[in-house]
Design a protein around this motif. Structure first.
Motif, mmCIF file in Angstrom:
data_model
loop_
_atom_site.group_PDB
_atom_site.id
_atom_site.type_symbol
_atom_site.label_atom_id
_atom_site.label_comp_id
_atom_site.label_asym_id
_atom_site.label_seq_id
_atom_site.Cartn_x
_atom_site.Cartn_y
_atom_site.Cartn_z
ATOM 1 N N ARG A 210 1.849 2.180 -3.450
ATOM 2 C CA ARG A 210 0.756 2.752 -4.225
ATOM 3 C C ARG A 210 0.574 4.235 -3.909
ATOM 4 N NH1 ARG A 210 -2.907 -1.753 -3.237
ATOM 5 N NH2 ARG A 210 -4.627 -0.309 -2.868
ATOM 6 N N LYS A 211 0.900 4.634 -2.672
ATOM 7 C CA LYS A 211 0.785 6.045 -2.281
ATOM 8 C C LYS A 211 1.997 6.846 -2.736
ATOM 9 C CE LYS A 211 -1.918 5.225 1.953
ATOM 10 N NZ LYS A 211 -1.896 5.311 3.432
ATOM 11 N N TRP B 77 7.606 10.246 4.549
ATOM 12 C CA TRP B 77 6.913 8.995 4.859
ATOM 13 C C TRP B 77 7.743 8.150 5.809
ATOM 14 C CZ3 TRP B 77 8.951 4.153 4.056
ATOM 15 C CH2 TRP B 77 8.124 3.093 4.465
ATOM 16 N N PRO C 63 2.610 6.592 -7.359
ATOM 17 C CA PRO C 63 1.443 6.390 -8.233
ATOM 18 C C PRO C 63 1.817 6.365 -9.704
ATOM 19 C CG PRO C 63 1.468 8.633 -7.354
ATOM 20 C CD PRO C 63 2.531 7.875 -6.629
ATOM 21 N N ASP D 28 0.915 -0.005 7.426
ATOM 22 C CA ASP D 28 0.669 -0.715 6.187
ATOM 23 C C ASP D 28 -0.041 -2.033 6.446
ATOM 24 O OD1 ASP D 28 1.853 1.219 4.614
ATOM 25 O OD2 ASP D 28 3.854 0.387 4.880
ATOM 26 N N ARG E 120 0.828 -1.204 0.000
ATOM 27 C CA ARG E 120 0.000 0.000 0.000
ATOM 28 C C ARG E 120 0.867 1.260 0.000
ATOM 29 N NH1 ARG E 120 -4.853 0.935 4.161
ATOM 30 N NH2 ARG E 120 -3.105 1.788 5.291
ATOM 31 N N THR E 121 2.014 1.202 0.678
ATOM 32 C CA THR E 121 2.917 2.356 0.707
ATOM 33 C C THR E 121 3.365 2.736 -0.691
ATOM 34 O OG1 THR E 121 3.731 1.758 2.897
ATOM 35 C CG2 THR E 121 5.127 3.193 1.583
#
Length: 306
Positions: A150-151, A166, A154, A178, A147-148
């Motif tokens: 994807r953030k 982050w 992108p 996550d 998920r990290t």
């Protein structure tokens, strides 16, 4: 002579304010000041500290006492309240300062790691995210950081500043975990879908000598007795030998010929026990007694008895 002017009234003592800390200090002072005189000897300072839950000893206690001792040998109620409010505010400021120092240290670590991996560039492909984490001495987990990525990436690249902020939040526990990724994340993730498709393809691919499950289409090794996915039995597996239909008669049974005991039976001729007895050497036949071997047939042209 003119009378001496009256002394000017003392200036009002500065207030400690209306904060919760000020109210707590005033309440603690009142508990110690049993006579409600509004002031206490400076020697009672340690009792006041105990009443608000603070504890200092030795040189530190004397340093704190000096902050409230104005030389009069007394501590007023409001003076103690002002002291306690300042003490709490300084403690909070010290904690905030310590937190910021720690964050800045981690920022420096993240910048250094990024610059090493990116070779001076301000962004790197998302495929190098693992290298960034390892450069920071952190264990990389593809599932945890899915998920990290994807953030942070992108567009397929990770920017330096975004990564640094982050990482600081993540390592100090201030960011979203996550671990909150759900099955929905996998459904929306093309990479996860591709991986799942590849896994299914490997399960259904034909292998030499394998057999295909009729229920779920999974290919299984030729020696597998059941499907690895759904446990459906292998239709080609050797069957257990069927029970013989020719059961051996147990000693002492009733058969179509009558009773039998061991090897004997009761037939139309009567009881017999064990194996049938051999015919005696001599017997009485239709023509009379005969002893030993039967007589040979008469030669052609001979006249027999009678």
């Amino acid at each position: 002579a003119a009378p001496a002017p009256a002394p000017a009234p003392a200036a009002p003592e500065p207030s400690a304010g209306d904060s919760a800390e000020a109210a707590k200090a005033r309440s603690a002072f009142d508990d110690v000041d049993a006579a409600t005189s509004g002031s206490l000897p400076v020697d009672r300072f340690e009792d006041l500290l105990d009443a608000v839950g603070e504890g200092f000893h030795g040189d530190e206690l004397e340093a704190q006492r000096a902050k409230v001792d104005d030389g009069s040998g007394k501590i007023t109620r409001e003076a103690f309240a002002r002291y306690y409010v300042a003490l709490v505010e300084n403690a909070d400021a010290s904690d905030d300062s310590g937190d910021e120092e720690e964050r800045e240290e981690e920022r420096g670590n993240a910048r250094e790691a990024f610059d090493t991996v990116a070779d001076g560039k301000t962004e790197v492909p998302s495929s190098k995210f693992q290298a960034l984490m390892e450069a920071l001495g952190t264990t990389y987990c593809e599932e945890e950081h899915r998920r990290t990525l994807r953030k942070l990436a992108p567009g397929g690249t990770v920017a330096r500043d975004a990564f640094v902020e982050w990482y600081v939040d993540w390592v100090l526990g201030d960011g979203d975990s996550d671990d909150d990724a759900t099955a929905t994340d996998d459904d929306d993730d093309p990479a996860a879908e591709s991986k799942a498709a590849a896994t299914w393809a490997s399960l259904t691919a034909a292998k030499e000598g394998s057999w295909k499950c009729e229920v779920c289409d999974v290919r299984n090794d030729k020696d597998a007795s059941k499907c690895a996915a759904c446990e459906t039995p292998n239709p080609a597996a050797p069957q257990k030998a069927a029970a013989s239909g020719n059961a051996v008669s147990a000693p002492g049974s009733v058969g179509p010929g009558g009773f039998s005991f061991g090897g004997g039976s009761v037939g139309v001729g009567g009881f017999s026990f064990g194996a049938p007895a051999p015919a005696p050497a001599g017997s009485i036949g239709a023509g009379g007694f005969s002893f030993g071997a039967p007589a040979p047939a008469p030669a052609a042209g001979s006249i027999g008895a009678g």
